[in-house]
Enzyme design. Sequence first.
Site: not given
Length: 375
Positions: A59, A63, A90, A93
């Site tokens: 991330c 995030c 991810c 994000c």
Amino acid sequence: MTHPPAPDPAASTGPGPGPAPRPIATGIDADAAWAAFEARDRSADGRFVVAVATTGIYCKPSCPARHPNRINVSFYPDTETARAAGFRACLRCTPDSLGRDRIAVAQAIAAIEACGETIPLDALARTVGYAPHHFHRLFRRATGVTPAAYARGLRSARAADALSRETRVTDAIYDAGYAAPSRFYADAGARLGMPPSAWIRGGHGVTIRWTIAPTSLGPLLIAATETGLCRVAFDEDTDALATRFPNATILPGDTALATLAARVVASVESPDRHHDLPLDVRGTAFQEAVWQALARIPAGETRTYTQLAAIAGNPAAVRAAGSACGANPVAILIPCHRAQRSDGTLGGYAYGLDRKRALLAKETGADARSPTASS
């Protein structure tokens, strides 16, 4: 057919199929990285990515997903390294989009520099494939200034350079990219701190008053024009001031400067306190972006030259970010003592590392005789 809701990509804290945590990547301060991740610090995006072993994803530091246990987290310098370690991006994000964002900002900067004029936001955003309002926020987050401000700074820096070479002010104005002299004169005073005709003659006709004030870190030269402070430096005297401003009229300080100097000394003794002292300084657009980035660093914290380069809009210009710190004309007031190397060591400082340690210690309340980093 309905599907169950997707799990929060960074929220799992129990055992899972993801890669096992790996050692922290070299050059990343794990505690600082975790603090940025906990705070969802947008300014940390692009400096590293956060990999979660229990979910197998990586991330951005900002995030919005629920945070995992720290024991399941490792940090990598970029998305490519995280993918090579077996993690995937991810979906919430979208950390891989940072690469596209950087390219877009770089393309916009190239377009502004090639044009020499302010490009309307709609046209600039359309050129790089973003919605105008989104790109405006993206550009400001990456560079510290808006696209229009970047263009103004670039033109002013070019004007300052042209004024030092040309024999006619009008020629310098057009060489710098201004469409008309009126556009230049509208903002020249705030940027140059002196009339263009004075600048072209090396400051002729400008009066600079000076004093040397005692501080706990040694004698401090303090000099100011009518606009604001133009030089604050340890271990300098009037000879150094005359070398820097060869054609200015340099006079001893008066009552107004004494008042200003007292406030400067207070900033030396308490560098953790915000100041609103008037400045008369100038640099290239990149230097000023670095100086703005330095001014936004909270007292007691540091940023690496790599981070400063990224905030100033050119992540590859790490060496130039260091040079911008070295070119800082007003010590303490632009806090270049808060810059350090990526390996955690202090790096250089124009006035000696002992002073740099002492200033950081004053900000944190630590003992300057026991620095946390060495040169």
